[in-house]
Design a protein around this motif. Structure first.
Motif, PDB file in Angstrom:
ATOM      1  N   GLY A 155       0.111  -7.800  -0.749  1.00 15.68           N
ATOM      2  CA  GLY A 155      -0.854  -8.551   0.041  1.00 15.68           C
ATOM      3  C   GLY A 155      -2.164  -8.758  -0.691  1.00 15.68           C
ATOM      4  O   GLY A 155      -2.764  -9.828  -0.642  1.00 15.68           O
ATOM      5  N   VAL A 156      -2.616  -7.743  -1.403  1.00 12.98           N
ATOM      6  CA  VAL A 156      -3.866  -7.837  -2.145  1.00 12.98           C
ATOM      7  C   VAL A 156      -3.719  -8.794  -3.319  1.00 12.98           C
ATOM      8  O   VAL A 156      -4.614  -9.587  -3.600  1.00 12.98           O
ATOM      9  CB  VAL A 156      -4.309  -6.436  -2.644  1.00 12.98           C
ATOM     10  N   GLY A 188       4.835   1.022   2.398  1.00 15.42           N
ATOM     11  CA  GLY A 188       3.514   0.604   2.860  1.00 15.42           C
ATOM     12  C   GLY A 188       2.575   0.289   1.713  1.00 15.42           C
ATOM     13  O   GLY A 188       1.860  -0.717   1.739  1.00 15.42           O
ATOM     14  N   VAL A 189       2.590   1.123   0.690  1.00 16.27           N
ATOM     15  CA  VAL A 189       1.738   0.896  -0.474  1.00 16.27           C
ATOM     16  C   VAL A 189       2.164  -0.374  -1.199  1.00 16.27           C
ATOM     17  O   VAL A 189       1.332  -1.173  -1.623  1.00 16.27           O
ATOM     18  CB  VAL A 189       1.779   2.124  -1.421  1.00 16.27           C
ATOM     19  N   ARG A 190       3.480  -0.578  -1.347  1.00 14.04           N
ATOM     20  CA  ARG A 190       3.981  -1.775  -2.022  1.00 14.04           C
ATOM     21  C   ARG A 190       3.582  -3.029  -1.248  1.00 14.04           C
ATOM     22  O   ARG A 190       3.150  -4.027  -1.834  1.00 14.04           O
ATOM     23  CB  ARG A 190       5.494  -1.704  -2.147  1.00 14.04           C
ATOM     24  N   SER A 191       3.696  -2.991   0.057  1.00 13.86           N
ATOM     25  CA  SER A 191       3.321  -4.126   0.886  1.00 13.86           C
ATOM     26  C   SER A 191       1.828  -4.413   0.770  1.00 13.86           C
ATOM     27  O   SER A 191       1.410  -5.567   0.675  1.00 13.86           O
ATOM     28  CB  SER A 191       3.691  -3.848   2.338  1.00 13.86           C
ATOM     29  N   PHE A 192       1.029  -3.355   0.735  1.00 16.29           N
ATOM     30  CA  PHE A 192      -0.421  -3.514   0.591  1.00 16.29           C
ATOM     31  C   PHE A 192      -0.759  -4.146  -0.755  1.00 16.29           C
ATOM     32  O   PHE A 192      -1.570  -5.071  -0.827  1.00 16.29           O
ATOM     33  CB  PHE A 192      -1.109  -2.158   0.729  1.00 16.29           C
ATOM     34  N   LYS A 193      -0.123  -3.681  -1.817  1.00 18.24           N
ATOM     35  CA  LYS A 193      -0.387  -4.240  -3.152  1.00 18.24           C
ATOM     36  C   LYS A 193       0.008  -5.700  -3.216  1.00 18.24           C
ATOM     37  O   LYS A 193      -0.701  -6.521  -3.796  1.00 18.24           O
ATOM     38  CB  LYS A 193       0.381  -3.462  -4.217  1.00 18.24           C
TER      39      LYS A 193
END
Length: 63
Positions: free
Chosen positions: A40-41, A33-38
């Motif tokens: 995306g940002v 989840g954190v990797r996907s968020f990064k």
């Protein structure tokens, strides 16, 4: 500020609540989840073309 004793207490409570087998699964999901968020940002994800558009483009170029 949170000290060492508080962190150890929180870790023990989490271990008791979820058990030893579930913790790696939870951390793996959190990491994804954190990797996907990064990604995306940072805009790393490239938009993937739809299959319908690919088929239409191939059909038009083949004429």
């Amino acid at each position: 500020m949170i000290g060492t004793q508080e962190i150890i207490l929180i870790a023990l409570v989490i271990l008791l609540l979820f058990g030893g087998k579930k913790i790696p699964e939870l951390m793996r999901g959190l990491g994804k989840g954190v990797r996907s968020f990064k990604d995306g940002v940072n805009g790393i994800e490239e938009p993937q073309p739809d299959k319908k558009e690919d088929a239409a483009t191939k059909a038009n170029s083949g004429k």
